[in-house]
Design a protein around this motif. Structure first.
Motif, PDB file in Angstrom:
ATOM      1  N   ALA A 125      61.184  53.844  37.681  1.00 54.38           N
ATOM      2  CA  ALA A 125      59.927  53.837  36.934  1.00 54.38           C
ATOM      3  C   ALA A 125      59.864  52.681  35.944  1.00 54.38           C
ATOM      4  CB  ALA A 125      59.749  55.166  36.202  1.00 54.38           C
ATOM      5  N   ASP A 126      61.032  52.167  35.524  1.00 53.64           N
ATOM      6  CA  ASP A 126      61.054  51.062  34.569  1.00 53.64           C
ATOM      7  C   ASP A 126      60.493  49.773  35.154  1.00 53.64           C
ATOM      8  OD1 ASP A 126      63.412  51.113  36.284  1.00 53.64           O
ATOM      9  OD2 ASP A 126      64.149  49.426  35.099  1.00 53.64           O
ATOM     10  N   GLN A 127      60.318  49.724  36.485  1.00 51.15           N
ATOM     11  CA  GLN A 127      59.812  48.518  37.143  1.00 51.15           C
ATOM     12  C   GLN A 127      58.293  48.533  37.298  1.00 51.15           C
ATOM     13  OE1 GLN A 127      61.684  45.749  38.200  1.00 51.15           O
ATOM     14  NE2 GLN A 127      63.263  46.753  36.962  1.00 51.15           N
ATOM     15  N   TRP A 128      57.678  49.674  36.980  1.00 54.92           N
ATOM     16  CA  TRP A 128      56.240  49.796  37.219  1.00 54.92           C
ATOM     17  C   TRP A 128      55.414  48.789  36.426  1.00 54.92           C
ATOM     18  CZ3 TRP A 128      52.490  50.627  40.211  1.00 54.92           C
ATOM     19  CH2 TRP A 128      51.197  50.776  39.727  1.00 54.92           C
ATOM     20  N   GLY A 129      55.735  48.599  35.163  1.00 61.85           N
ATOM     21  CA  GLY A 129      54.951  47.682  34.340  1.00 61.85           C
ATOM     22  C   GLY A 129      54.915  46.279  34.924  1.00 61.85           C
ATOM     23  N   CYS A 130      56.049  45.837  35.440  1.00 59.71           N
ATOM     24  CA  CYS A 130      56.108  44.494  36.035  1.00 59.71           C
ATOM     25  C   CYS A 130      55.287  44.423  37.313  1.00 59.71           C
ATOM     26  CB  CYS A 130      57.559  44.113  36.333  1.00 59.71           C
ATOM     27  SG  CYS A 130      58.593  43.868  34.868  1.00 59.71           S
ATOM     28  N   LEU A 131      55.388  45.453  38.146  1.00 56.16           N
ATOM     29  CA  LEU A 131      54.630  45.458  39.392  1.00 56.16           C
ATOM     30  C   LEU A 131      53.131  45.498  39.117  1.00 56.16           C
ATOM     31  CD1 LEU A 131      54.819  45.569  42.519  1.00 56.16           C
ATOM     32  CD2 LEU A 131      54.624  48.056  42.304  1.00 56.16           C
ATOM     33  N   GLU A 132      52.733  46.326  38.169  1.00 60.70           N
ATOM     34  CA  GLU A 132      51.316  46.440  37.835  1.00 60.70           C
ATOM     35  C   GLU A 132      50.748  45.105  37.367  1.00 60.70           C
ATOM     36  OE1 GLU A 132      48.379  49.429  35.381  1.00 60.70           O
ATOM     37  OE2 GLU A 132      50.345  48.966  34.515  1.00 60.70           O
ATOM     38  N   ARG A 133      51.470  44.429  36.494  1.00 57.68           N
ATOM     39  CA  ARG A 133      50.990  43.136  35.988  1.00 57.68           C
ATOM     40  C   ARG A 133      51.007  42.065  37.079  1.00 57.68           C
ATOM     41  NH1 ARG A 133      53.978  44.998  31.463  1.00 57.68           N
ATOM     42  NH2 ARG A 133      55.842  43.830  32.097  1.00 57.68           N
ATOM     43  N   LEU A 134      52.038  42.095  37.913  1.00 54.38           N
ATOM     44  CA  LEU A 134      52.159  41.095  38.971  1.00 54.38           C
ATOM     45  C   LEU A 134      50.979  41.157  39.926  1.00 54.38           C
ATOM     46  CD1 LEU A 134      53.896  38.945  40.465  1.00 54.38           C
ATOM     47  CD2 LEU A 134      54.919  40.850  41.739  1.00 54.38           C
ATOM     48  N   TRP A 135      50.703  42.332  40.456  1.00 48.54           N
ATOM     49  CA  TRP A 135      49.626  42.435  41.444  1.00 48.54           C
ATOM     50  C   TRP A 135      48.249  42.450  40.810  1.00 48.54           C
ATOM     51  CZ3 TRP A 135      52.298  46.300  45.353  1.00 48.54           C
ATOM     52  CH2 TRP A 135      53.263  45.577  46.076  1.00 48.54           C
ATOM     53  N   GLN A 136      48.166  42.765  39.528  1.00 47.22           N
ATOM     54  CA  GLN A 136      46.891  42.611  38.826  1.00 47.22           C
ATOM     55  C   GLN A 136      46.537  41.129  38.755  1.00 47.22           C
ATOM     56  OE1 GLN A 136      44.961  45.160  37.825  1.00 47.22           O
ATOM     57  NE2 GLN A 136      43.370  43.757  37.139  1.00 47.22           N
ATOM     58  N   LYS A 137      47.525  40.325  38.472  1.00 47.39           N
ATOM     59  CA  LYS A 137      47.316  38.871  38.397  1.00 47.39           C
ATOM     60  C   LYS A 137      47.006  38.294  39.774  1.00 47.39           C
ATOM     61  CE  LYS A 137      49.922  34.602  37.465  1.00 47.39           C
ATOM     62  NZ  LYS A 137      50.025  34.160  38.871  1.00 47.39           N
ATOM     63  N   GLU A 138      47.713  38.767  40.783  1.00 44.96           N
ATOM     64  CA  GLU A 138      47.570  38.194  42.119  1.00 44.96           C
ATOM     65  C   GLU A 138      46.266  38.588  42.812  1.00 44.96           C
ATOM     66  OE1 GLU A 138      49.546  36.107  43.954  1.00 44.96           O
ATOM     67  OE2 GLU A 138      50.800  35.785  42.184  1.00 44.96           O
ATOM     68  N   SER A 139      45.902  39.856  42.708  1.00 44.94           N
ATOM     69  CA  SER A 139      44.778  40.351  43.518  1.00 44.94           C
ATOM     70  C   SER A 139      43.862  41.342  42.820  1.00 44.94           C
ATOM     71  CB  SER A 139      45.337  41.038  44.772  1.00 44.94           C
ATOM     72  OG  SER A 139      46.077  42.199  44.398  1.00 44.94           O
ATOM     73  N   GLY A 140      44.192  41.727  41.583  1.00 46.27           N
ATOM     74  CA  GLY A 140      43.415  42.778  40.949  1.00 46.27           C
ATOM     75  C   GLY A 140      43.581  44.116  41.658  1.00 46.27           C
ATOM     76  N   TRP A 141      44.679  44.263  42.416  1.00 49.26           N
ATOM     77  CA  TRP A 141      44.976  45.480  43.177  1.00 49.26           C
ATOM     78  C   TRP A 141      43.897  45.774  44.219  1.00 49.26           C
ATOM     79  CZ3 TRP A 141      49.418  48.394  43.199  1.00 49.26           C
ATOM     80  CH2 TRP A 141      50.362  48.065  42.227  1.00 49.26           C
ATOM     81  N   ASN A 142      43.312  44.726  44.746  1.00 48.18           N
ATOM     82  CA  ASN A 142      42.235  44.863  45.729  1.00 48.18           C
ATOM     83  C   ASN A 142      42.769  44.481  47.103  1.00 48.18           C
ATOM     84  OD1 ASN A 142      39.893  44.531  47.308  1.00 48.18           O
ATOM     85  ND2 ASN A 142      38.696  44.143  45.452  1.00 48.18           N
ATOM     86  N   GLU A 143      42.738  45.419  48.036  1.00 48.37           N
ATOM     87  CA  GLU A 143      43.283  45.156  49.377  1.00 48.37           C
ATOM     88  C   GLU A 143      42.468  44.141  50.167  1.00 48.37           C
ATOM     89  OE1 GLU A 143      40.819  48.988  49.979  1.00 48.37           O
ATOM     90  OE2 GLU A 143      41.975  48.012  48.386  1.00 48.37           O
ATOM     91  N   ARG A 144      41.301  43.762  49.663  1.00 50.11           N
ATOM     92  CA  ARG A 144      40.490  42.741  50.331  1.00 50.11           C
ATOM     93  C   ARG A 144      40.568  41.374  49.633  1.00 50.11           C
ATOM     94  NH1 ARG A 144      37.346  44.658  54.771  1.00 50.11           N
ATOM     95  NH2 ARG A 144      37.703  46.892  54.852  1.00 50.11           N
ATOM     96  N   ALA A 145      41.390  41.269  48.606  1.00 49.10           N
ATOM     97  CA  ALA A 145      41.449  40.007  47.857  1.00 49.10           C
ATOM     98  C   ALA A 145      41.978  38.888  48.745  1.00 49.10           C
ATOM     99  CB  ALA A 145      42.342  40.166  46.631  1.00 49.10           C
ATOM    100  N   MET A 146      41.307  37.736  48.684  1.00 50.15           N
ATOM    101  CA  MET A 146      41.751  36.584  49.464  1.00 50.15           C
ATOM    102  C   MET A 146      41.842  35.364  48.567  1.00 50.15           C
ATOM    103  SD  MET A 146      40.175  34.848  52.902  1.00 50.15           S
ATOM    104  CE  MET A 146      38.791  34.106  52.042  1.00 50.15           C
ATOM    105  N   ASN A 147      42.943  34.658  48.652  1.00 53.61           N
ATOM    106  CA  ASN A 147      43.134  33.443  47.886  1.00 53.61           C
ATOM    107  C   ASN A 147      42.254  32.352  48.482  1.00 53.61           C
ATOM    108  OD1 ASN A 147      44.289  30.790  47.248  1.00 53.61           O
ATOM    109  ND2 ASN A 147      45.912  31.959  46.256  1.00 53.61           N
ATOM    110  N   ARG A 148      41.297  31.885  47.723  1.00 54.56           N
ATOM    111  CA  ARG A 148      40.324  30.921  48.240  1.00 54.56           C
ATOM    112  C   ARG A 148      40.951  29.577  48.585  1.00 54.56           C
ATOM    113  NH1 ARG A 148      35.174  31.757  44.151  1.00 54.56           N
ATOM    114  NH2 ARG A 148      35.102  34.031  44.279  1.00 54.56           N
ATOM    115  N   TYR A 149      42.102  29.309  48.016  1.00 53.54           N
ATOM    116  CA  TYR A 149      42.719  28.003  48.262  1.00 53.54           C
ATOM    117  C   TYR A 149      43.698  28.050  49.431  1.00 53.54           C
ATOM    118  CZ  TYR A 149      45.098  23.610  47.469  1.00 53.54           C
ATOM    119  OH  TYR A 149      45.626  22.358  47.641  1.00 53.54           O
TER     120      TYR A 149
END
Length: 206
Positions: A125-149
Motif C-alpha cells: 500500500a505504501d506504493q499507491w501514492g507514487c502510482l497514483e501520481r505517475l499515471w495521473q501525470k501520464e494519462s489522467g487515469w484515462n484508458e483512452r488517453a493518447m500521447n499526441r506526439y
C-alpha cells in the motif's frame, strides 16, 4: 481514403488526435508483433526499448518547448531555440487529448481497480501514492488517453499501445487489462511504482 487523410491534415493536430483515437476504439484487437511475441516467449516483456524511450523523451522536450514559448508570448520570438511541435502528449500532466464520441472513461473507477490489483503484482500500500501520481501525470487515469506526439496509449501510456496485447486482446478499451500490463512493466523495469515515479520526476517520462 485519400479524402479522409486530407481532412486530417487540413484540420491539424486536434483532428489528427480524434482520428487516431477513433481508430484505436474501432480497430479489432491487434495481433502481437513477431518482436513482442519473441519477448513473451523468452519471458522478456519489460526490457528497455531504446526507440520507445527516445520518443517519450522527445515528447517531453516538445511539450516543455511549447510551454516555454507560451510563457513568453509577449517577448521577442527570435529567442526560440528549438522547434516546437504542434502535437503534444495527453494526460493530466500534459494537454488533454480528444477521445471518440460516446466514450466515458472513469478515472475514479480505474484507480479503484488499480488499488485492488497492486497486491497481486507484489506492491504494498505504501506504493499507491507514487502510482497514483505517475499515471495521473501520464494519462489522467484515462484508458483512452493518447500521447499526441509519440502515440503512446492508455493509462500506463504503453508505446506502442499494442504491447499491452500481452495482457489481453481488449487492451484498447479495458482499463483492467491496461493496468495489469502497466504494473508488470513497472515491476520489470523499475522494481516499484516509486522507482518509476522517481525516474519520471528526473526525466519527464518512465
Amino acid at each position: 481514403m485519400v479524402i479522409g487523410l486530407s481532412v486530417v491534415i487540413v484540420c491539424g493536430g486536434g483532428a489528427f488526435v480524434a482520428y487516431r483515437a477513433i481508430q484505436n476504439a474501432n480497430t479489432p484487437p491487434t495481433p502481437i508483433s513477431a518482436e513482442d511475441f519473441g519477448r513473451i516467449a523468452s519471458g522478456d516483456l519489460y526490457s528497455p526499448d531504446p526507440e520507445s524511450d527516445a520518443l517519450k523523451a522527445a515528447g517531453v522536450k516538445a511539450y516543455q518547448a511549447k510551454e516555454l514559448k507560451e510563457g513568453r508570448k509577449d517577448t521577442k520570438s527570435d529567442l526560440d531555440w528549438v522547434e516546437v511541435k504542434k502535437k503534444a502528449p495527453g494526460g493530466d500532466g500534459f494537454p488533454t487529448a480528444d477521445f471518440p464520441p460516446g466514450t466515458n472513461p472513469s478515472p475514479g473507477s480505474n484507480k479503484s481497480v488499480a488499488k485492488q490489483m497492486m497486491s497481486g503484482a507484489g506492491f504494498g500500500a505504501d506504493q499507491w501514492g507514487c502510482l497514483e501520481r505517475l499515471w495521473q501525470k501520464e494519462s489522467g487515469w484515462n484508458e483512452r488517453a493518447m500521447n499526441r506526439y509519440s502515440g503512446a496509449y492508455g493509462i500506463p501510456q504503453s508505446l506502442p499501445g499494442s504491447k499491452m496485447a500481452s495482457a489481453g486482446g481488449d487492451w484498447q478499451t479495458n482499463a483492467a487489462t491496461q493496468i495489469k500490463w502497466g504494473l508488470g512493466y513497472i515491476k520489470g523495469r523499475y522494481g516499484t511504482p516509486c522507482g518509476a515515479w522517481g525516474h519520471s520526476q528526473a526525466t519527464g517520462w518512465y
